[in-house]
Design a protein around this motif. Structure first.
Motif, PDB file in Angstrom:
ATOM      1  N   CYS A  43       4.366   5.010  -0.740  1.00 33.13           N
ATOM      2  CA  CYS A  43       5.023   4.109  -1.691  1.00 33.13           C
ATOM      3  C   CYS A  43       4.000   3.638  -2.717  1.00 33.13           C
ATOM      4  CB  CYS A  43       5.617   2.896  -0.977  1.00 33.13           C
ATOM      5  SG  CYS A  43       6.886   3.289   0.243  1.00 33.13           S
ATOM      6  N   VAL A  44       4.452   3.427  -3.946  1.00 34.99           N
ATOM      7  CA  VAL A  44       3.551   3.062  -5.038  1.00 34.99           C
ATOM      8  C   VAL A  44       4.153   1.943  -5.889  1.00 34.99           C
ATOM      9  CG1 VAL A  44       2.530   5.379  -5.160  1.00 34.99           C
ATOM     10  CG2 VAL A  44       4.529   4.840  -6.549  1.00 34.99           C
ATOM     11  N   SER A  45       3.339   1.424  -6.779  1.00 33.66           N
ATOM     12  CA  SER A  45       3.730   0.450  -7.803  1.00 33.66           C
ATOM     13  C   SER A  45       4.300  -0.853  -7.246  1.00 33.66           C
ATOM     14  CB  SER A  45       4.737   1.068  -8.781  1.00 33.66           C
ATOM     15  OG  SER A  45       4.220   2.223  -9.370  1.00 33.66           O
ATOM     16  N   PRO A  46       3.561  -1.532  -6.351  1.00 36.83           N
ATOM     17  CA  PRO A  46       4.081  -2.795  -5.823  1.00 36.83           C
ATOM     18  C   PRO A  46       4.086  -3.894  -6.883  1.00 36.83           C
ATOM     19  CG  PRO A  46       1.822  -2.477  -5.108  1.00 36.83           C
ATOM     20  CD  PRO A  46       2.230  -1.224  -5.824  1.00 36.83           C
ATOM     21  N   SER A  47       5.121  -4.700  -6.853  1.00 36.25           N
ATOM     22  CA  SER A  47       5.156  -5.923  -7.656  1.00 36.25           C
ATOM     23  C   SER A  47       5.868  -6.978  -6.824  1.00 36.25           C
ATOM     24  CB  SER A  47       5.861  -5.700  -8.989  1.00 36.25           C
ATOM     25  OG  SER A  47       7.229  -5.406  -8.800  1.00 36.25           O
ATOM     26  N   PHE A  48       5.577  -8.228  -7.120  1.00 38.14           N
ATOM     27  CA  PHE A  48       6.094  -9.341  -6.336  1.00 38.14           C
ATOM     28  C   PHE A  48       6.731 -10.354  -7.263  1.00 38.14           C
ATOM     29  CE2 PHE A  48       4.009  -8.095  -2.436  1.00 38.14           C
ATOM     30  CZ  PHE A  48       2.970  -7.307  -2.899  1.00 38.14           C
ATOM     31  N   GLU A  49       7.758 -11.037  -6.765  1.00 40.05           N
ATOM     32  CA  GLU A  49       8.380 -12.103  -7.542  1.00 40.05           C
ATOM     33  C   GLU A  49       8.959 -13.144  -6.601  1.00 40.05           C
ATOM     34  OE1 GLU A  49      12.286 -11.010  -9.424  1.00 40.05           O
ATOM     35  OE2 GLU A  49      11.646  -9.010  -8.778  1.00 40.05           O
ATOM     36  N   LYS A  50       9.010 -14.360  -7.080  1.00 36.60           N
ATOM     37  CA  LYS A  50       9.567 -15.460  -6.295  1.00 36.60           C
ATOM     38  C   LYS A  50      10.915 -15.813  -6.888  1.00 36.60           C
ATOM     39  CE  LYS A  50       8.789 -19.178  -3.512  1.00 36.60           C
ATOM     40  NZ  LYS A  50       8.048 -20.296  -3.199  1.00 36.60           N
ATOM     41  N   ARG A  51      11.925 -15.878  -6.051  1.00 36.34           N
ATOM     42  CA  ARG A  51      13.279 -16.289  -6.444  1.00 36.34           C
ATOM     43  C   ARG A  51      13.668 -17.450  -5.545  1.00 36.34           C
ATOM     44  NH1 ARG A  51      16.120 -10.458  -5.877  1.00 36.34           N
ATOM     45  NH2 ARG A  51      14.627  -9.276  -7.110  1.00 36.34           N
ATOM     46  N   ASP A 103      -2.115 -14.319 -11.801  1.00 33.22           N
ATOM     47  CA  ASP A 103      -2.571 -13.002 -11.356  1.00 33.22           C
ATOM     48  C   ASP A 103      -2.506 -12.842  -9.845  1.00 33.22           C
ATOM     49  OD1 ASP A 103      -3.032 -12.050 -13.851  1.00 33.22           O
ATOM     50  OD2 ASP A 103      -5.172 -12.505 -13.843  1.00 33.22           O
ATOM     51  N   ALA A 104      -2.299 -13.925  -9.119  1.00 37.19           N
ATOM     52  CA  ALA A 104      -2.264 -13.857  -7.655  1.00 37.19           C
ATOM     53  C   ALA A 104      -0.861 -13.568  -7.156  1.00 37.19           C
ATOM     54  CB  ALA A 104      -2.775 -15.174  -7.072  1.00 37.19           C
ATOM     55  N   THR A 105      -0.062 -12.866  -7.937  1.00 38.25           N
ATOM     56  CA  THR A 105       1.330 -12.612  -7.569  1.00 38.25           C
ATOM     57  C   THR A 105       1.473 -11.433  -6.629  1.00 38.25           C
ATOM     58  OG1 THR A 105       1.632 -11.256  -9.540  1.00 38.25           O
ATOM     59  CG2 THR A 105       2.240 -13.585  -9.686  1.00 38.25           C
ATOM     60  N   GLY A 106       0.477 -11.193  -5.867  1.00 37.37           N
ATOM     61  CA  GLY A 106       0.532 -10.083  -4.950  1.00 37.37           C
ATOM     62  C   GLY A 106      -0.650  -9.192  -5.210  1.00 37.37           C
ATOM     63  N   ASN A 110      -4.911  -2.395  -3.118  1.00 37.91           N
ATOM     64  CA  ASN A 110      -4.651  -2.051  -1.723  1.00 37.91           C
ATOM     65  C   ASN A 110      -3.233  -2.476  -1.355  1.00 37.91           C
ATOM     66  OD1 ASN A 110      -7.311  -1.021  -1.356  1.00 37.91           O
ATOM     67  ND2 ASN A 110      -8.034  -3.101  -1.067  1.00 37.91           N
ATOM     68  N   HIS A 111      -3.019  -2.913  -0.148  1.00 39.46           N
ATOM     69  CA  HIS A 111      -1.669  -3.203   0.331  1.00 39.46           C
ATOM     70  C   HIS A 111      -1.576  -4.613   0.892  1.00 39.46           C
ATOM     71  CE1 HIS A 111      -3.771  -1.863   3.942  1.00 39.46           C
ATOM     72  NE2 HIS A 111      -4.022  -0.757   3.281  1.00 39.46           N
ATOM     73  N   PHE A 112      -2.235  -5.546   0.233  1.00 39.41           N
ATOM     74  CA  PHE A 112      -2.219  -6.938   0.667  1.00 39.41           C
ATOM     75  C   PHE A 112      -1.387  -7.786  -0.273  1.00 39.41           C
ATOM     76  CE2 PHE A 112      -5.929  -5.169   2.597  1.00 39.41           C
ATOM     77  CZ  PHE A 112      -6.015  -5.804   3.828  1.00 39.41           C
ATOM     78  N   LEU A 113      -0.707  -8.773   0.272  1.00 40.24           N
ATOM     79  CA  LEU A 113      -0.062  -9.815  -0.508  1.00 40.24           C
ATOM     80  C   LEU A 113      -1.007 -11.002  -0.523  1.00 40.24           C
ATOM     81  CD1 LEU A 113       2.336 -11.310  -1.892  1.00 40.24           C
ATOM     82  CD2 LEU A 113       3.083 -11.945   0.411  1.00 40.24           C
ATOM     83  N   TYR A 114      -1.351 -11.500  -1.715  1.00 36.36           N
ATOM     84  CA  TYR A 114      -2.155 -12.711  -1.877  1.00 36.36           C
ATOM     85  C   TYR A 114      -1.233 -13.782  -2.416  1.00 36.36           C
ATOM     86  CZ  TYR A 114      -6.111  -9.667  -1.274  1.00 36.36           C
ATOM     87  OH  TYR A 114      -7.000  -8.755  -0.748  1.00 36.36           O
TER      88      TYR A 114
END
Length: 146
Positions: A43-51, A103-106, A110-114
């Motif tokens: 899997c590629v291109s991770p992005s994170f969002e808060k709802r 910038d700490a939105t994930g 690598n494969h870590f969530l910050y």
């Protein structure tokens, strides 16, 4: 050039994750034994969002036959916040006490969530969790296996 604390953390290997056996891990306090994992190998291109109180991850996963599927997973279903620390937990709901910031939105490193998390006593800390421990790609569809 923009520099972020999250970028720096992403370059440092996780001592905890490195000490776990490759095939299994266990969160002793919650009795969760690893079943899945390894999604970031396909899997590629991770992005994170808060709802609201939910933290969502978007990820494009290969199906093993040349196709790709965009996935959107609510990480609250897999992760909890216990005293300011991220833990793997069914219906953990960590998004109610953790927040994304700039910038700490994930992690694109690598494969870590910050993410920043409160400890319930007024303390707020930058925390990380290795998403590759329990997220798995099943034929192009992302699942959390606890």
């Amino acid at each position: 050039m923009k520099f972020s604390y999250a970028a720096l953390l992403g370059l440092v290997p996780s001592t905890f994750a490195a000490s776990l056996p490759a095939s299994t891990s266990q969160n002793a306090e919650h009795g969760i034994t690893k079943r899945g994992g390894g999604a970031f190998g396909s899997c590629v291109s991770p992005s994170f969002e808060k709802r609201g109180d939910q933290v969502w991850m978007n990820l494009n996963c290969g199906d093993g036959r040349g196709g790709w599927h965009w996935n959107h997973i609510n990480l609250n279903e897999c992760i909890g916040n216990h005293d300011g620390n991220l833990v793997w937990q069914r219906n953990g709901g960590f998004g109610g006490s953790c927040w994304l910031d700039g910038d700490a939105t994930g992690s694109k490193y690598n494969h870590f969530l910050y993410i920043f998390c409160g400890n319930g006593r007024g303390g707020n800390y930058m925390r990380s969790i290795d998403l590759d421990e329990h997220l798995v790609n099943r034929d192009g569809y992302l699942k959390c296996e606890l």
